[in-house]
Scaffold this motif. Structure first.
Motif, PDB file in Angstrom:
ATOM      1  N   PHE A 112      49.060  36.788  34.615  1.00 38.23           N
ATOM      2  CA  PHE A 112      48.773  36.805  36.055  1.00 38.23           C
ATOM      3  C   PHE A 112      49.805  37.545  36.879  1.00 38.23           C
ATOM      4  CE2 PHE A 112      46.361  32.900  34.946  1.00 38.23           C
ATOM      5  CZ  PHE A 112      45.123  33.413  35.260  1.00 38.23           C
ATOM      6  N   SER A 160      48.666  39.907  39.542  1.00 36.85           N
ATOM      7  CA  SER A 160      47.778  39.577  40.656  1.00 36.85           C
ATOM      8  C   SER A 160      48.576  38.982  41.806  1.00 36.85           C
ATOM      9  CB  SER A 160      46.657  38.637  40.204  1.00 36.85           C
ATOM     10  OG  SER A 160      47.145  37.613  39.413  1.00 36.85           O
ATOM     11  N   SER A 161      48.059  39.135  43.001  1.00 33.31           N
ATOM     12  CA  SER A 161      48.885  38.876  44.172  1.00 33.31           C
ATOM     13  C   SER A 161      49.082  37.385  44.457  1.00 33.31           C
ATOM     14  CB  SER A 161      48.287  39.577  45.388  1.00 33.31           C
ATOM     15  OG  SER A 161      46.949  39.176  45.542  1.00 33.31           O
ATOM     16  N   GLY A 162      48.174  36.545  44.026  1.00 31.46           N
ATOM     17  CA  GLY A 162      48.352  35.119  44.282  1.00 31.46           C
ATOM     18  C   GLY A 162      49.058  34.418  43.145  1.00 31.46           C
ATOM     19  N   ASP A 193      50.810  30.949  43.502  1.00 29.62           N
ATOM     20  CA  ASP A 193      49.822  29.898  43.737  1.00 29.62           C
ATOM     21  C   ASP A 193      49.165  29.471  42.435  1.00 29.62           C
ATOM     22  OD1 ASP A 193      49.724  29.121  46.393  1.00 29.62           O
ATOM     23  OD2 ASP A 193      48.703  30.966  46.996  1.00 29.62           O
ATOM     24  N   ILE A 194      48.732  30.477  41.680  1.00 28.65           N
ATOM     25  CA  ILE A 194      48.045  30.176  40.435  1.00 28.65           C
ATOM     26  C   ILE A 194      48.975  29.421  39.487  1.00 28.65           C
ATOM     27  CG2 ILE A 194      46.906  31.158  38.411  1.00 28.65           C
ATOM     28  CD1 ILE A 194      46.058  33.521  40.072  1.00 28.65           C
ATOM     29  N   THR A 253      40.050  42.106  40.561  1.00 28.27           N
ATOM     30  CA  THR A 253      41.421  42.498  40.838  1.00 28.27           C
ATOM     31  C   THR A 253      41.940  43.547  39.879  1.00 28.27           C
ATOM     32  OG1 THR A 253      42.203  40.671  39.516  1.00 28.27           O
ATOM     33  CG2 THR A 253      42.107  40.320  41.903  1.00 28.27           C
TER      34      THR A 253
END
Lengths: 203, 111
Positions: free
Chosen positions: A35, A38-40, A43-44, A92
């Motif tokens: 991950f 990816s931009s989040g 959070d993930i 994404t």
């Protein structure tokens, strides 16, 4: 006898034995890698760690130390990054670029496609410029040897995936489909031209 | 073998498409934290591995269909509660009508 480690998972403290720690660390790292683009991402990761902590709590009944089999059980519930990757990066997938390779581009050639292949490799859009350089080299006294050597040693871009890595495009089903479509429309154009010529000759 | 693999892929694709719809729908009634969402999805066999949910939540978050806030919990650290946004509600309505259409179409086509 085993050493144990204390860890903090999403704000909760756990005691975990060393083997289990290694396994968990490895698992989290693979997720992390999966991950990280990816931009989040934070959070993930937080949500996942929180859930892992919860699964451990559910599993812990009676025992106080997390062992390897608890980590294995948790992984089974959570799945591998490949499993949830399938649902993850549908949108994404930013245009990842793969390593470019030098191919001869025989789709756009004057002699053997060396210049247009080199242009694609170097990201030069104006192939005429590359051709002019070769022409200048040929006329300058060095001759055509450099061109001939490249002709001999640089493979021709034959397959769709060759053509994509020639341009440095990511190879996936979509890009291959695009490349194939390009090819098909080229064939169509050629056909319609032939058709036109044929008609004109007949008239 | 390849046949089976393709079938699995098809199943996964089918699930993937409606998973977002289900998550929005689950969160449209009240705000929940991820584990509650998972319990509901698991009960209805919508997800096989739990990890699938997190990137999906994040995607909906980025699309501003969901938002979250932190809430104190009785046991342990504060929890992240997800809730649907107004945009999410609009999206959900659209998805619902698409789903109805599809349902009807599929039923007709597979008769």
């Amino acid at each position: 006898m085993k050493k144990v480690v204390n860890i903090n998972l999403a704000g909760k403290q756990f005691t975990i034995d060393e083997d289990a720690y290694q396994a968990l660390d490895k698992y989290l790292n693979t997720i992390n890698k999966h991950f990280s683009s990816s931009s989040g991402f934070e959070d993930i990761m937080y949500d996942i760690e929180e859930r892992i902590a919860e699964l451990f709590e559910e599993e812990m009944q009676g025992s106080t130390i997390i062992t390897v089999d608890k980590v294995t059980a948790m992984q089974k519930t959570m799945g591998t990054p490949q499993d949830f990757g399938a649902a993850a990066d549908m949108n994404t997938s930013e245009n990842r670029r793969i390593e470019k390779r030098f191919f001869r581009n025989t789709d756009n050639k004057v002699i053997a496609g060396v210049a247009s292949g080199l242009g694609a490799y170097l990201g030069i859009e104006n192939i005429l410029l590359v051709r002019a350089v070769f022409l200048m080299i040929a006329l300058s006294g060095i001759g055509i040897l450099p061109y001939l050597i490249l002709w001999i040693f640089i493979p021709e871009a034959k397959t769709a995936s060759d053509k994509l890595s020639m341009r440095g495009e990511d190879i996936n089903i979509n890009s291959i489909a695009n490349a194939v479509e390009d090819g098909v429309s080229e064939i169509k154009e050629t056909f319609s031209e032939l058709h036109k010529n044929f008609k004109q000759n007949m008239l | 073998m390849t046949n089976n693999m393709n079938l699995d892929n098809t199943k996964a694709q089918m699930r993937k498409g409606i998973l977002e719809f289900c998550v929005l729908s689950i969160l449209s009634n009240k705000e929940l934290y991820p584990s509650d969402v998972i319990k509901k999805l698991k009960a209805s066999k919508m997800i096989i591995v739990e990890g699938t949910l997190y990137p999906l939540l994040n995607r909906l978050l980025k699309a501003e269909l969901l938002s979250y806030n932190w809430k104190e919990s009785t046991s342990g650290p504060p929890r992240k509660y997800y809730q649907i946004t107004d945009m999410g509600k609009t999206a959900l309505r659209e998805l619902k009508s698409t789903w109805k259409e599809l349902e009807g179409a599929v039923n007709k086509a597979t008769k």
